[in-house]
Design an enzyme around this catalytic site. Structure first.
Site, PDB file in Angstrom:
ATOM      1  N   LYS A   1     -11.757  -0.038  -0.735  1.00 23.11           N
ATOM      2  CA  LYS A   1     -10.920   0.538  -1.781  1.00 23.11           C
ATOM      3  C   LYS A   1     -11.636   0.438  -3.133  1.00 23.11           C
ATOM      4  O   LYS A   1     -12.464   1.276  -3.444  1.00 23.11           O
ATOM      5  CB  LYS A   1      -9.550  -0.114  -1.737  1.00 23.11           C
ATOM      6  CG  LYS A   1      -8.899   0.212  -0.375  1.00 23.11           C
ATOM      7  CD  LYS A   1      -7.602  -0.363  -0.135  1.00 23.11           C
ATOM      8  CE  LYS A   1      -6.982   0.074   1.178  1.00 23.11           C
ATOM      9  NZ  LYS A   1      -7.813   0.190   2.366  1.00 23.11           N
TER      10      LYS A   1
ATOM     11  N   HIS B   1      -5.353  -3.976  -1.872  1.00 24.00           N
ATOM     12  CA  HIS B   1      -5.095  -2.922  -2.856  1.00 24.00           C
ATOM     13  C   HIS B   1      -5.033  -3.451  -4.281  1.00 24.00           C
ATOM     14  O   HIS B   1      -4.788  -2.675  -5.216  1.00 24.00           O
ATOM     15  CB  HIS B   1      -3.790  -2.199  -2.514  1.00 24.00           C
ATOM     16  CG  HIS B   1      -3.896  -1.331  -1.305  1.00 24.00           C
ATOM     17  ND1 HIS B   1      -4.228   0.008  -1.360  1.00 24.00           N
ATOM     18  CD2 HIS B   1      -3.739  -1.626   0.011  1.00 24.00           C
ATOM     19  CE1 HIS B   1      -4.262   0.502  -0.132  1.00 24.00           C
ATOM     20  NE2 HIS B   1      -3.956  -0.469   0.712  1.00 24.00           N
TER      21      HIS B   1
ATOM     22  N   SER C   1       0.785  -1.233   0.000  1.00 21.22           N
ATOM     23  CA  SER C   1       0.000   0.000   0.000  1.00 21.22           C
ATOM     24  C   SER C   1       0.813   1.278   0.000  1.00 21.22           C
ATOM     25  O   SER C   1       0.322   2.321  -0.432  1.00 21.22           O
ATOM     26  CB  SER C   1      -0.949   0.014   1.205  1.00 21.22           C
ATOM     27  OG  SER C   1      -0.213  -0.040   2.423  1.00 21.22           O
TER      28      SER C   1
END
Length: 399
Positions: free
Chosen positions: A243, A212, A184
């Site tokens: 996300k 991610h 990340s």
């Protein structure tokens, strides 16, 4: 005294107040779109939100959340084991399992709980956990609770992982290897092909955190394991809804039927209220969009490459390859703070990352791209970095 250990943080917060630097916990007063908002009274481009596909502001997801709230109320008021299992939770779990092509899925109230709870439960006393040294805080929190022996291998270094597996001998069969898809802070991608080969060779199990990389990598957006062609070697995948899916919550999916038994041993699942109906509904809709609209992923990568190439052309210290996370590294603390402030003053909000949150002793200005960013917005971000150089706040050789 008990609270003395917080004095260093108090001093740092006081320094930030003296500087009038609001890089941490800045308040968003208004969201204008997925990529623009009013933060601390200033209209800015949002370039630090992890909103990779822009779905947090998608009207279809918002409407799904609205309808679910009208039908089910604002919360479940209980855990999944008590009164908090709704048919919507089961539907989302079935859809997640189908999306990943596995048989089993668990949903959690946060991504942190999903990763921490799963890592805390799968291995225990007498077992071994081998984790990447740059693992997320949620992973470290989980393995600390597990009771297993915890061994770190050098970041994204299969040779170091192999060495540590060899040393375990027969214990490798009772070992859980933990890696992330995209890391990340710097946006680098794990070498999952090599890690999966080692997992097979030594008979260990492999957990990949796709927080991610869901919606970002892979032909169908399933993440780094799909992109590397090693999904069959991954025993457990954990991730978040906060996300690419634009909500909040987390999941664990697995090909192993034993996950249904593990479910009832995960404290972070048992002893917390289940995800709210609105979040479950918006996540289900977002997952459908992720699956059916690959053009969003293509646009995300177009934006990521545009930003990466632009910052690299300026001579800034970016990573070795494009990624939706593009971090600019600074060795100097003062320069990083001053650069963050000028970016903000110029209408660009990014993440300032300081040690120990950064993976080294360096400081980061962390940019994250979205499919919702326009080419003009990306160029404005690049222009704001060019202004840092023109103002003498940073030079390409010192960035």
């Amino acid at each position: 005294m008990l609270l003395d250990k917080f004095k260093e943080m108090a001093a740092f917060q006081a320094e930030l107040r003296d500087r009038k630097l609001k890089a941490f916990g800045a308040v968003t007063e208004e969201l204008l779109s997925a990529t623009e908002g009013v933060v601390e009274g200033r209209r800015v481009i949002l370039a630090g939100t992890n909103n990779y596909l822009g779905l947090s502001a998608d009207p279809r997801c918002i409407e799904a959340a609205r309808e679910a709230t009208s039908r089910w109320g604002t919360g479940t008021t209980g855990s999944r084991l008590a009164n908090g299992s709704f048919s919507e939770h089961q539907a989302l779990e079935a859809e997640l399992a189908a999306f990943f092509g596995v048989g089993h899925a668990i949903t959690f109230s946060t991504g942190y709980a999903a990763t921490m709870g799963t890592c805390a439960t799968l291995a225990g006393p007498g077992d071994v956990i081998l984790l990447d040294a740059d693992s997320h805080s949620s992973i470290y929190s989980g393995v600390k609770l597990s009771g297993a022996e915890v061994i770190r291998y050098r970041h994204s270094d299969p040779a170091d992982l192999a060495k540590r597996l060899r040393r375990l001998g027969d214990r490798a069969a009772n070992t859980l290897i933990v890696a992330e898809g995209i890391y990340s802070m710097l946006g680098d991608i794990a070498p999952l092909q090599e890690i999966a080969d080692l997992k097979r060779q030594y008979g260990a199990m492999l957990l990949v955190d796709e927080a991610h990389s869901l919606g970002v990598l892979g032909e169908r957006g399933r993440g780094a394991a799909e992109a590397a062609g090693v999904e069959d070697a991954v025993d457990f995948i954990v991730g978040t809804f906060s996300k690419s899916l634009g909500g909040i919550g987390g999941y664990c999916v697995s090909q192993h039927a034993e996950l249904e038994d593990v479910r009832y041993c995960i404290r972070a699942y048992i002893f917390t209220a289940s995800p709210t109906p609105s979040v479950v509904a918006s996540t289900r809709r977002a997952l459908q969009i992720l699956r059916d609209e690959p053009e969003l992923r293509e646009q995300l990568w177009d934006n990521a490459r545009r930003l990466y190439d632009g910052l690299k052309a300026l001579g800034l210290a970016v990573g070795p390859a494009p990624s939706p996370v593009v971090a600019v590294e600074f060795e100097d603390r003062e320069a990083a703070m001053a650069a963050w402030q000028q970016l903000f003053d110029n209408g660009v909000y990014v993440n300032l990352v300081v040690p120990p949150a950064s993976p080294s002793t360096n400081y980061l200005l962390r940019n994250s791209m979205s499919a919702a960013h326009t080419a003009e917005q990306v160029d404005r971000i690049i222009g704001a970095y060019r202004d840092l150089i023109d103002a003498g706040l940073v030079t390409p050789s010192a960035a």
